[in-house]
Design a protein around this motif. Sequence first.
Motif, PDB file in Angstrom:
ATOM      1  N   GLY A   5      21.393 -17.347 -35.693  1.00  0.00           N
ATOM      2  CA  GLY A   5      20.119 -16.835 -35.205  1.00  0.00           C
ATOM      3  C   GLY A   5      19.852 -17.228 -33.765  1.00  0.00           C
ATOM      4  O   GLY A   5      19.463 -16.379 -32.938  1.00  0.00           O
ATOM      5  N   ASP A   6      20.073 -18.492 -33.435  1.00  0.00           N
ATOM      6  CA  ASP A   6      19.899 -18.940 -32.050  1.00  0.00           C
ATOM      7  C   ASP A   6      20.886 -18.241 -31.126  1.00  0.00           C
ATOM      8  O   ASP A   6      20.555 -17.891 -29.981  1.00  0.00           O
ATOM      9  CB  ASP A   6      20.097 -20.456 -31.972  1.00  0.00           C
ATOM     10  N   GLY A   7      22.119 -18.049 -31.617  1.00  0.00           N
ATOM     11  CA  GLY A   7      23.118 -17.359 -30.804  1.00  0.00           C
ATOM     12  C   GLY A   7      22.723 -15.932 -30.501  1.00  0.00           C
ATOM     13  O   GLY A   7      22.875 -15.451 -29.366  1.00  0.00           O
ATOM     14  N   ARG A  14      19.898 -12.963 -22.672  1.00  0.00           N
ATOM     15  CA  ARG A  14      20.765 -12.822 -21.497  1.00  0.00           C
ATOM     16  C   ARG A  14      20.862 -11.366 -21.063  1.00  0.00           C
ATOM     17  O   ARG A  14      20.808 -11.050 -19.866  1.00  0.00           O
ATOM     18  CB  ARG A  14      22.160 -13.365 -21.834  1.00  0.00           C
ATOM     19  N   GLU A  15      21.022 -10.452 -22.035  1.00  0.00           N
ATOM     20  CA  GLU A  15      21.129  -9.027 -21.707  1.00  0.00           C
ATOM     21  C   GLU A  15      19.839  -8.506 -21.078  1.00  0.00           C
ATOM     22  O   GLU A  15      19.872  -7.750 -20.096  1.00  0.00           O
ATOM     23  CB  GLU A  15      21.444  -8.228 -22.974  1.00  0.00           C
ATOM     24  N   VAL A  16      18.687  -8.892 -21.621  1.00  0.00           N
ATOM     25  CA  VAL A  16      17.408  -8.414 -21.084  1.00  0.00           C
ATOM     26  C   VAL A  16      17.169  -8.969 -19.683  1.00  0.00           C
ATOM     27  O   VAL A  16      16.729  -8.247 -18.780  1.00  0.00           O
ATOM     28  CB  VAL A  16      16.263  -8.791 -22.041  1.00  0.00           C
ATOM     29  N   ARG A  17      17.459 -10.284 -19.498  1.00  0.00           N
ATOM     30  CA  ARG A  17      17.284 -10.873 -18.156  1.00  0.00           C
ATOM     31  C   ARG A  17      18.167 -10.173 -17.128  1.00  0.00           C
ATOM     32  O   ARG A  17      17.736  -9.908 -15.997  1.00  0.00           O
ATOM     33  CB  ARG A  17      17.612 -12.372 -18.196  1.00  0.00           C
ATOM     34  N   GLY A 102      23.510  -9.040 -30.742  1.00  0.00           N
ATOM     35  CA  GLY A 102      22.718  -9.506 -29.602  1.00  0.00           C
ATOM     36  C   GLY A 102      22.918  -8.638 -28.374  1.00  0.00           C
ATOM     37  O   GLY A 102      21.952  -8.258 -27.697  1.00  0.00           O
ATOM     38  N   VAL A 103      24.194  -8.315 -28.077  1.00  0.00           N
ATOM     39  CA  VAL A 103      24.480  -7.430 -26.935  1.00  0.00           C
ATOM     40  C   VAL A 103      23.864  -6.050 -27.161  1.00  0.00           C
ATOM     41  O   VAL A 103      23.220  -5.481 -26.266  1.00  0.00           O
ATOM     42  CB  VAL A 103      26.012  -7.309 -26.730  1.00  0.00           C
ATOM     43  N   TYR A 104      24.059  -5.533 -28.367  1.00  0.00           N
ATOM     44  CA  TYR A 104      23.545  -4.186 -28.683  1.00  0.00           C
ATOM     45  C   TYR A 104      22.022  -4.145 -28.596  1.00  0.00           C
ATOM     46  O   TYR A 104      21.451  -3.221 -27.996  1.00  0.00           O
ATOM     47  CB  TYR A 104      24.017  -3.801 -30.079  1.00  0.00           C
ATOM     48  N   ALA A 105      21.348  -5.129 -29.168  1.00  0.00           N
ATOM     49  CA  ALA A 105      19.882  -5.133 -29.155  1.00  0.00           C
ATOM     50  C   ALA A 105      19.339  -5.270 -27.736  1.00  0.00           C
ATOM     51  O   ALA A 105      18.362  -4.595 -27.369  1.00  0.00           O
ATOM     52  CB  ALA A 105      19.362  -6.270 -30.038  1.00  0.00           C
TER      53      ALA A 105
END
Length: 272
Positions: A5-7, A14-17, A102-105
């Motif tokens: 979850g943290d990962g 990171r992607e949004v920033r 995470g990357v996809y979201a």
Amino acid sequence: MRGPGDGFWAVFAREVRGAVRSRTYLLLTLALTLVLFALARAGNGPAAGYVPTTVDVLLVVEVLVPAVAFAVGYRAITDDAVRGTLDVLATYPLPPWAYVIGVYAGRAVVLLTVVLVPLALLGVAVALSAGPATTVFATHRGIDSPLLFVRFIALTAAFTLTTLAIAVAVSALADSRRRAILLSLVGLLVVVVGADVTVLQAMTGGVGVGLDILLGLSPASAYRGLVFETVLYVAFSGRTGFVSIPVAAAGLVAWTGASLLVATLAVRSRRA
């Protein structure tokens, strides 16, 4: 990172920033806004109502959305592999599925902003410019409504997420930036025309399946069919049956899930 979850949240943030710091996405949004408004204005859509506006921009949206999705996602995982970031992340308690999601979201948030903001602005323009007489199409006995345009935006969001998942899968399969470009072009052609051609060949080959079912198996056809069935044909009574709605909806979900599964397996194989 204490767990998956943290990962996931670390990769997502990171992607949004990264997107917030880039002006490329702002330019994409501006360009898409100009194109959609120019098309709608050329067809006199905003003054005529929501359904005419949807008709004016549907074909271009069907082509531009995959193009923008691949532009946003084709290097999403390739860059991490080339820079060695994947090897570093493998030392953390970050399973491949959490990394891929995470990357996809993160990219999905960016892409949905790029695609949906221009459409929302176009809807506002219709609300401000369409006259009272456009709420009813006397000649077609159909009813125009902002709800129909909201449906169009929601279906476009689903199509956007599907094409982004395919782009992320392509990015996970590419082992260099050059190959990522080539694979993304192939993937874009498959999404825009390739799947439709395969469906038509299956239809002419006599597979014994109805056209409304076959059209739901291609991402572009499924999206187009859902727009026809739930937006355009609602306003034009007496027309239906272009595509099977359950099959088309399941088709988009299946393409999204299968693409993310492919991306996860590709990332896992890189770590093996």
